[in-house]
Structure formats: C-alpha cells, structure tokens
Design a protein around this motif. Structure first.
Motif, PDB file in Angstrom:
ATOM      1  N   SER A  32       0.825  -1.204   0.000  1.00  0.00           N
ATOM      2  CA  SER A  32       0.000   0.000   0.000  1.00  0.00           C
ATOM      3  C   SER A  32       0.863   1.260   0.000  1.00  0.00           C
ATOM      4  CB  SER A  32      -0.923  -0.018   1.218  1.00  0.00           C
ATOM      5  OG  SER A  32      -1.671   1.159   1.278  1.00  0.00           O
ATOM      6  N   ARG A  33       1.926   1.256   0.807  1.00  0.00           N
ATOM      7  CA  ARG A  33       2.829   2.408   0.904  1.00  0.00           C
ATOM      8  C   ARG A  33       3.556   2.652  -0.430  1.00  0.00           C
ATOM      9  NH1 ARG A  33       5.632   4.855   5.139  1.00  0.00           N
ATOM     10  NH2 ARG A  33       6.943   6.506   4.286  1.00  0.00           N
ATOM     11  N   ILE A  34       4.040   1.573  -1.037  1.00  0.00           N
ATOM     12  CA  ILE A  34       4.765   1.708  -2.308  1.00  0.00           C
ATOM     13  C   ILE A  34       3.825   2.224  -3.391  1.00  0.00           C
ATOM     14  CG2 ILE A  34       5.945   0.416  -4.144  1.00  0.00           C
ATOM     15  CD1 ILE A  34       7.114  -1.377  -1.908  1.00  0.00           C
ATOM     16  N   LEU A  35       2.605   1.708  -3.412  1.00  0.00           N
ATOM     17  CA  LEU A  35       1.620   2.116  -4.419  1.00  0.00           C
ATOM     18  C   LEU A  35       1.266   3.600  -4.278  1.00  0.00           C
ATOM     19  CD1 LEU A  35       0.185   0.776  -6.748  1.00  0.00           C
ATOM     20  CD2 LEU A  35      -1.620   0.036  -5.198  1.00  0.00           C
ATOM     21  N   GLN A  36       1.193   4.081  -3.037  1.00  0.00           N
ATOM     22  CA  GLN A  36       0.875   5.501  -2.785  1.00  0.00           C
ATOM     23  C   GLN A  36       1.905   6.438  -3.396  1.00  0.00           C
ATOM     24  OE1 GLN A  36       0.591   6.149   1.439  1.00  0.00           O
ATOM     25  NE2 GLN A  36      -1.234   4.877   1.655  1.00  0.00           N
ATOM     26  N   LYS A  37       3.185   6.020  -3.360  1.00  0.00           N
ATOM     27  CA  LYS A  37       4.265   6.917  -3.800  1.00  0.00           C
ATOM     28  C   LYS A  37       4.868   6.516  -5.143  1.00  0.00           C
ATOM     29  CE  LYS A  37       5.572   8.864   0.584  1.00  0.00           C
ATOM     30  NZ  LYS A  37       6.649   9.575   1.262  1.00  0.00           N
ATOM     31  N   GLU A  43      11.205  10.617  -5.409  1.00  0.00           N
ATOM     32  CA  GLU A  43      11.069  10.438  -3.962  1.00  0.00           C
ATOM     33  C   GLU A  43      11.034   8.957  -3.620  1.00  0.00           C
ATOM     34  OE1 GLU A  43       7.677  11.513  -0.699  1.00  0.00           O
ATOM     35  OE2 GLU A  43       7.975  12.931  -2.334  1.00  0.00           O
ATOM     36  N   SER A  44      11.853   8.563  -2.653  1.00  0.00           N
ATOM     37  CA  SER A  44      11.851   7.172  -2.213  1.00  0.00           C
ATOM     38  C   SER A  44      10.591   6.904  -1.393  1.00  0.00           C
ATOM     39  CB  SER A  44      13.102   6.918  -1.368  1.00  0.00           C
ATOM     40  OG  SER A  44      13.085   5.592  -0.889  1.00  0.00           O
TER      41      SER A  44
END
Length: 199
Positions: A32-37, A43-44
């Motif tokens: 979920s975190r990776i998909l958000q960014k 930005e990492s």
C-alpha cells in the motif's frame, strides 16, 4: 494465458524468493505504501530510518531490501503501464512463482488503488531533458596517512543533458563507490527489462 510482462531475470527470481519469505500480515501495508508513492519518481517510498526498521522486521540485508522494494515497484509499474485487470495481474504473478498469499495481496492493493495510481501517472509531467553525452573516469582516493594502505576507488559519470528549449549542454557529474555503482547497475537492469517488456 496473457504474454508475460514480468521477465524472469536473475534479480527477479531472487526478489521473488525474498518476497515469499515476508510475513503475510505485514506485506499488504508494504504494498500500500509503495503504491501511494509510485508516481513520485524522485522520492523514495521510505526514509532511511524506515528502511532500517523494515530490514529488522523482515530480517533482510539492506541490499536485499532494496531489491525487494525495487521489484515490487517494477511489478506495480508494469500493472500501471499495461492497465492490467486484477485477474491478469494474478496470472502474471503466479507465472513468476510468487506465493498465492502474496499474489492475492498484490491484487487486493491493485483493486483498491490501481485506478488512482494510473490517473496520477497520467498527470505526471516528464522533464523535457535529453541525455546527449556520457563520459566516465575512475578516481583512486588514498586514505588518511594512519591507514595509508587503504584505497577508495570512485567512478565518476559525466552526463551531458540538454533542455528541449536550450542549445546549452548542462554537465552533471555523479560519483559512485563500488557498492553504489553496483546498485545503480541493478536499477538500470530493471529499467532495461521494463523497456524490453514494452517493445
């Protein structure tokens, strides 16, 4: 079955083994975190401090963690570029031998946020710069006199960038240690695989 869009390269195979070992309870939050960014290229997804916590939580080395994060990003980017339906994404993941629970977590995350992510990619503006020239040199830096025998080799890349609306060539110098160059090479391999899958 649909044509494969995720190549089974050596690095992908290794990443799949590592992903399959991740605690199924923690994996959906990571996705979920990776998909958000995902659309924020500069930005990492995680800060250094967060990466250290992930290393501890997943019991992996830093290099392996980076491989896992980059591979997850690569798979999700493929889903974006091909606008994959959830069922096709699941087939693709099973074809590279991802465990069923991990494949289902990918599909659930994609159903929840896939369309939003595709829209963010559509809105992203690409910088109108082109790479015109590449040069490189090696520097061997001697260590302090107290440790005179130690040598620190550094590779310096010289990238000549040109704006579409300018005739001036801007030179960008990037210095790499051996380890940094190795990680950069792995990223280039991922980019190459992504380009190959689109042609």
């Amino acid at each position: 079955m649909a044509a494969p869009i995720i190549p089974e390269s050596g690095s992908i195979k290794k990443a799949v083994l590592l992903i399959n070992m991740i605690d199924p309870g923690k994996f959906p939050r990571l996705l979920s975190r990776i998909l958000q960014k995902l659309h924020l290229k500069a930005e990492s997804s995680f800060s250094e401090e967060e990466e250290e916590k992930l290393q501890a939580a997943f019991s992996v080395e830093k290099q392996d963690l980076h491989l896992v994060l980059e591979t997850i990003s690569f798979i999700l980017e493929q889903a974006v570029y091909h606008n994959l339906k959830p069922a096709i994404l699941q087939q693709q993941l099973e074809s590279i031998h991802l465990d069923q629970d991990k494949a289902e977590a990918f599909v659930s995350a994609w159903i929840a946020a896939g369309q939003d992510t595709i829209e963010k990619f559509r809105q992203r503006i690409l910088a109108p710069q082109k790479l015109e020239t590449i040069g490189w040199q090696l520097n061997l830096q001697m260590a302090q006199s107290t440790q005179a025998k130690l040598k620190s080799p550094q590779a310096v890349l010289e990238l000549g960038m040109r704006n579409e609306d300018s005739k001036n060539l801007e030179k960008v110098f990037v210095e790499f240690s051996h380890q940094e160059l190795f990680e950069f090479y792995n990223k280039l391999e991922t980019i190459q695989a992504q380009l190959d899958s689109l042609t």
